[in-house]
Design an enzyme around this catalytic site. Sequence first.
Site, PDB file in Angstrom:
ATOM      1  N   ASP A 257     -48.942  -3.423 -33.340  1.00 33.88           N
ATOM      2  CA  ASP A 257     -48.517  -3.804 -34.786  1.00 33.88           C
ATOM      3  C   ASP A 257     -48.872  -5.557 -35.081  1.00 33.88           C
ATOM      4  OD1 ASP A 257     -47.428  -3.504 -37.243  1.00 33.88           O
ATOM      5  OD2 ASP A 257     -45.668  -4.385 -36.377  1.00 33.88           O
ATOM      6  N   GLU A 262     -54.089 -13.152 -36.772  1.00 29.64           N
ATOM      7  CA  GLU A 262     -53.844 -12.366 -38.012  1.00 29.64           C
ATOM      8  C   GLU A 262     -54.184 -13.081 -39.120  1.00 29.64           C
ATOM      9  OE1 GLU A 262     -49.686 -11.069 -37.777  1.00 29.64           O
ATOM     10  OE2 GLU A 262     -49.910  -9.884 -36.012  1.00 29.64           O
ATOM     11  N   HIS A 280     -49.013  -5.418 -39.024  1.00 23.66           N
ATOM     12  CA  HIS A 280     -47.852  -6.227 -38.821  1.00 23.66           C
ATOM     13  C   HIS A 280     -46.456  -5.606 -39.506  1.00 23.66           C
ATOM     14  CE1 HIS A 280     -46.294 -10.500 -37.335  1.00 23.66           C
ATOM     15  NE2 HIS A 280     -45.272  -9.566 -37.528  1.00 23.66           N
ATOM     16  N   LEU A 281     -46.313  -4.337 -39.635  1.00 26.32           N
ATOM     17  CA  LEU A 281     -45.345  -3.708 -40.257  1.00 26.32           C
ATOM     18  C   LEU A 281     -44.087  -3.508 -39.770  1.00 26.32           C
ATOM     19  CD1 LEU A 281     -47.381  -0.617 -41.462  1.00 26.32           C
ATOM     20  CD2 LEU A 281     -47.242  -2.820 -42.836  1.00 26.32           C
ATOM     21  N   GLY A 282     -43.817  -4.203 -38.683  1.00 26.34           N
ATOM     22  CA  GLY A 282     -42.430  -4.048 -37.787  1.00 26.34           C
ATOM     23  C   GLY A 282     -41.226  -4.310 -38.917  1.00 26.34           C
TER      24      GLY A 282
END
Length: 527
Positions: A257, A262, A280-282
């Site tokens: 993730d 980024e 990066h959906l955590g």
Amino acid sequence: MTKPKILISDKMDPRAAEVFRERGCEVDEITGKTPEELMAIIGDYDGLAIRSSTTVTEEILAAATNLKVVGRAGIGVDNVNIPAASARGVVVMNTPFGNSITTAEHAIALMFALARQLPEADTSTQAGKWEKNRFMGVELTGKTLGLIGAGNIGGIVASRALGLKMKVVAFDPFLTPERAVEMGIEKVDLDGLLSRADFITLHTPLTDDTRNILSKENLAKTKKGVRIINCARGGLIDEAALKEALDSGHVAGAALDVFAKEPAKESPLFGTPNFICTPHLGASTNEAQVNVAIQVAEQLSDYLVNGGVTNALNMPSLSAEEAPKLKPYMALAENLGTLLGQLNAQEIESIAIEVEGAAAELNIKPITGAVLAGLMRRYSDTVNMVNAPYLAKERGLNVAEVRHEREGDYHTLLRVTAKTSEGEKSVAGTLFANKAPRLVEIFGIKVEADLAGHMLYIVNEDAPGFIGSIGSTLGEAGLNIGTFHLGRRNAGGEAVLLLSIDSPIEEAVLWNVCKLPGVKTVKALNF
């Protein structure tokens, strides 16, 4: 009283601004600014609330002349220059618990997706294929999950994995054996985890010690067929080495993730079989976004309005309930540090801060910060309890904290001792009625005095008529004495005189006092 002024510089749930206003703060929501535009306006604000878009650089901090606190709505503070903030006395906070469940659930979701090849199966089926025999998954039940990092998020992942009937082993230098037993997991070293785990999930910050913790060498130590999940920070895994391990089949699958760089528009991992990635959906759930926005607003307003410190990365935590109780102790501590700093002409090698009686039951870290703030004013005119420990460490000053369970002559006592080339020098103070700071000892001589405003410190030989001489000398200079405090080692021996004066004392007056018979030391003090 002027309301604290907050800038929200990144898009945030509207509840953040509401909480700030409810708690007595003014707030402006100005997002999408360039660094130059932010530098032009940041000087007007006491607090800055950010997410990941704003980068708080040394240059922005230099322009933030009124800034007292930066709050990151989320866990990572890679976008804040914490050393520069500490040096300028700016508290840096994050909200490490607001998105913990969300991030842990995402890690579990990616683990399921890897185990059953869900993304590939979905793509194949929607393409009109029916490749039932192609997607042979594995069960999670009975498998060993290796946690690299067993803190808040890692602990949640562990509890979920135990519910799935997995065995959990963890590598975490800060995990105690007792805590591991409480969690129902096994503490192991890193090599033990790598050799045993069927699944590995990372939940540790990115530091010099953890960077590329899954390096090419460590990936080679893993069990063949391992599956790896990273919802923590990019840079924990050597991505090129992971690509090689996936291509060779040594690693059966990986789900990331987060990436070292980024937004990840390019990566050697893209297109690799058995590789899953998300942007990066955590923390990307509605609940988490609301939670971190509310928490950052509560924390910043608590600090600016009440003095409470929660989840700070560069100073000790201090709850809003603790702050009123500690406030008079911190005032006393700062006064004692200021006194010692002004009276000591030698380089200080170390400081010992001792508390006894009621003070021994308190959170000593803010008291230490206040002592150092007073002491370090000899080095900086912008020092405060946030940057004082940083300045002390920068100068190699050793600081010791000592608690005494005993109760002596006073129900509460704070003693500060400085070790110098000339030996140790100590001052001590207490609180009258639990709120009024009072000096009670200076360099071994008992003396009770308030420390405030302009003061005159005199060491002299105890002799008749000396007090009258001092009064006459100051009176001739037009200086009015507010309070008068006297202490001595013994009759006819060394005496200490502390006078509060209504106005600043000029150098010429100090010289006249020095000329009086029996005077050894004269020093003008300011508090």
